[in-house]
Scaffold this active site. Structure first.
Site, PDB file in Angstrom:
ATOM      1  N   ASP A  90       9.815 -13.265  -6.332  1.00 49.12           N
ATOM      2  CA  ASP A  90      10.571 -14.195  -5.503  1.00 49.12           C
ATOM      3  C   ASP A  90      10.588 -13.766  -4.043  1.00 49.12           C
ATOM      4  O   ASP A  90      11.325 -12.853  -3.667  1.00 49.12           O
ATOM      5  CB  ASP A  90      12.005 -14.251  -6.050  1.00 49.12           C
ATOM      6  CG  ASP A  90      12.878 -15.210  -5.273  1.00 49.12           C
ATOM      7  OD1 ASP A  90      12.328 -16.073  -4.582  1.00 49.12           O
ATOM      8  OD2 ASP A  90      14.116 -15.079  -5.363  1.00 49.12           O
ATOM      9  N   THR A  94      11.147 -20.746  -5.582  1.00 47.27           N
ATOM     10  CA  THR A  94      11.664 -22.110  -5.685  1.00 47.27           C
ATOM     11  C   THR A  94      10.525 -23.036  -6.114  1.00 47.27           C
ATOM     12  O   THR A  94       9.412 -22.934  -5.601  1.00 47.27           O
ATOM     13  CB  THR A  94      12.273 -22.559  -4.338  1.00 47.27           C
ATOM     14  OG1 THR A  94      13.511 -21.866  -4.159  1.00 47.27           O
ATOM     15  CG2 THR A  94      12.559 -24.055  -4.315  1.00 47.27           C
ATOM     16  N   ASP A 100       9.040 -19.619  -0.024  1.00 46.81           N
ATOM     17  CA  ASP A 100       9.754 -19.076  -1.183  1.00 46.81           C
ATOM     18  C   ASP A 100       9.011 -19.324  -2.492  1.00 46.81           C
ATOM     19  O   ASP A 100       9.087 -20.403  -3.066  1.00 46.81           O
ATOM     20  CB  ASP A 100      11.142 -19.720  -1.225  1.00 46.81           C
ATOM     21  CG  ASP A 100      11.981 -19.200  -2.372  1.00 46.81           C
ATOM     22  OD1 ASP A 100      11.590 -18.209  -3.000  1.00 46.81           O
ATOM     23  OD2 ASP A 100      13.038 -19.799  -2.633  1.00 46.81           O
TER      24      ASP A 100
END
Ligand SMILES: *[C@@H]1O[C@H](CO)[C@@H](O)[C@H](O)[C@H]1NC(C)=O
Ligand SMILES: *[C@@H]1O[C@H](CO)[C@@H](O)[C@H](O)[C@H]1NC(C)=O
Ligand SMILES: *[C@@H]1O[C@H](CO)[C@@H](O)[C@H](O)[C@H]1NC(C)=O
Ligand SMILES: *[C@@H]1O[C@H](CO)[C@@H](O)[C@H](O)[C@H]1NC(C)=O
Length: 492
Positions: free
Chosen positions: A107, A308, A305
């Protein structure tokens, strides 16, 4: 902004304050160091003796510089798994002594490492019975840290205590890595085969205050060829016979993988004063050939990101995007913040970052997040609540975009994120049939003196293809609360 120090300075400060001893330890496999204890005796038969003699010769030659020593490994690889048709991408780490592998979301939108943990005190957690858990009592290198840990994501929260242990990832090892031993999570934050999350953003947004694993490597001179990480994410969202676990692409640290992109990597700097996310300014967007008006400056800061799934933006921008798509409408109800549109519409969406004149296309396949029961498509762009007064950037660019490019996260000179065109090799990995990668524990590290601390280097770690299926899960480092809310309603 909570913190306005330039990231390069923060990296320096974190180097000064780090409690991790970061001496590089050459591994046995590199050929630079063969532990004396391994040479217990000269073998007896001729064949063994010849093999021993050759090894001994090579060792002495390397030791005294007669032959070119094997090049020190300064970059690593982790093969990814695509979970639930591009919902998330995970890699594997190995933790403790002896090392145990765990699958973790990689992440770039957060900075903490944490693992679901079994402790005698932990209460039962709904829906987490099958999650492989870290057990500190079965690791001889575990160290207690008397501090609590808690982190809030857009998609949920995790709580527990902090601890330290030896962590291996992508062929590197950090001893005394502080991480969260999580005993409570909100529903659906994790599902098997995931055990946790590894944050790959900067230390200054770490809830634990700990230096992230990757940053320890960057902060340790001579460890990495280059202070960067790179992702190629594979696409299965439009593959009808895709399985819940598919090969997800490639993560590299320390060097880019030149077989995965063509042309130059277009690096754009993270804006001055931006907090410890990987931020670029979104400076251009068009949909169906029409330009979307964007705020400038901080209002257009976008976190890049990997954690996401979709793309989150302020409501006005999302409205403007779907105003270009005939037949689109707010999805409403359970899908509040999302839009639907006719799946037959081919979407031409392009984005540009920083000062670059490059425009990157988001494929029509990625623009559609999912087909709904009524046959319409749910768009992957969703409305984010206003983030004013927080350090959270107003825009979050997730995998919907990142599947379309080779992405590089460069920590210094100056901190920047680069994109490049995927090579035909990389494109051919989309939807490819194949086994998911399996975890690899770096066996060569067992020869390293257990009292030596810091970064050591071994062969590449890879990850897990545990066969269990999952319930729709969208873990994200930043903000996907809407996504998590709708996940169970989608047609998996
Ligand atoms: C943490 O607390 C326990 C129990 O109070 C204590 O035995 C231990 O030494 C403490 N550890 C650290 C690192 O402070
Ligand atoms: C580069 O990517 C290719 C394709 O995924 C992979 O087979 C290869 O192992 C990678 N090499 C490195 C050094 O990461
Ligand atoms: C664009 O370039 C100028 C001059 O090099 C620089 O000051 C500015 O920060 C850059 N803007 C972005 C968004 O990268
Ligand atoms: C999936 O989408 C990509 C990008 O639009 C496209 O190139 C590919 O052909 C699609 N695959 C299938 C199976 O439809």
């Amino acid at each position: 902004m909570r913190d306005s120090l330039p990231l390069s300075l923060l990296a320096l400060l974190s180097l000064l304050s780090t409690t991790v001893n970061v001496l590089a330890v050459p591994s046995a496999v590199s050929g630079q160091s063969i532990p004396i204890i391994r040479r217990s005796r000269v073998p007896q038969n001729d064949k063994d003796l010849a093999a021993w003699a050759q090894k001994h010769k090579a060792y002495i030659e390397a030791k005294y510089g007669f032959s070119k020593p094997t090049e020190k490994r300064a970059n690593g690889l982790n093969l990814l798994t695509d979970l639930q048709f591009d919902s998330s991408y995970f890699g594997s780490i190995a933790v403790g002594t002896p090392p145990t592998t765990f699958n973790v979301i990689l992440d770039t939108g957060s900075s903490d490492l944490w693992l679901s943990t079994s402790t005698s005190e932990s209460t039962s957690r709904q829906g987490q019975d099958n999650i492989p858990q870290y057990n500190p009592s079965s690791s001889s290198s575990f160290e207690q840290v008397n501090d609590t840990f808690s982190i809030q994501y857009g998609s949920g929260a995790a709580k527990g205590v902090l601890g330290k242990d030896t962590v291996q990832f992508s062929g590197f090892q950090v001893t005394g890595q502080t991480f969260g031993l999580v005993t409570q999570t909100t529903a659906q934050l994790l599902s098997t085969p995931l055990s946790g999350l590894m944050g790959l953003a900067f230390e200054d947004i770490a809830s634990s205050g700990a230096t992230p694993f990757w940053q320890t490597l960057v902060n340790t001179p001579g460890t990495l060829d280059s202070p960067l990480m790179a992702f190629q994410l594979s696409r299965y969202t439009n593959v009808t016979d895709a399985q819940p676990l598919e090969p997800g692409g490639t993560f590299n640290i320390g060097a880019v993988n030149s077989s995965l992109y063509t042309g130059d990597i277009d690096y754009q700097n993270t804006p001055d004063g931006s907090p410890g996310y990987w931020i670029l300014e979104l400076t251009s967007m068009s949909v169906q050939g029409n330009s979307i008006s964007l705020p400038s400056g901080e209002g257009a800061w976008a976190a890049i990101d990997t954690g996401t799934t979709g793309v989150g933006m302020p409501a006005e921008i999302v409205q403007n995007i779907f105003a270009q798509v005939p037949g689109s409408q707010p999805a409403g109800g359970q899908f509040d913040g999302y839009y639907t549109y006719p799946c037959s519409t081919n979407i031409d969406a392009q984005v540009g970052f920083g000062n670059s004149s490059n425009r990157w296309t988001i494929s029509s396949a990625d623009f559609a997040f999912q087909q709904l029961e009524d046959g319409s498509c749910l768009g992957a762009f969703f409305e984010l609540p206003s983030s004013s007064g927080t350090t959270t950037p107003p825009i979050i660019i997730g995998d919907t975009f990142l599947k379309n490019v080779y992405s590089v996260f460069r920590a210094s000179n100056p901190p920047s994120v680069g994109f490049a065109t995927l090579s035909s090799t990389a494109v051919s990995l989309n939807g490819a049939d194949g086994p998911v990668p399996l975890p690899t524990i770096v066996s060569s590290l067992s020869g390293v003196n257990p009292t030596s601390t810091g970064v050591s280097v071994g062969t590449g770690g890879q990850n897990n293809g545990a066969s269990s299926t999952t319930n729709g899960v969208h873990v994200a480092g930043l903000a996907v609360s809407l996504l998590t809310a709708v996940a169970p309603l989608l047609l998996w």
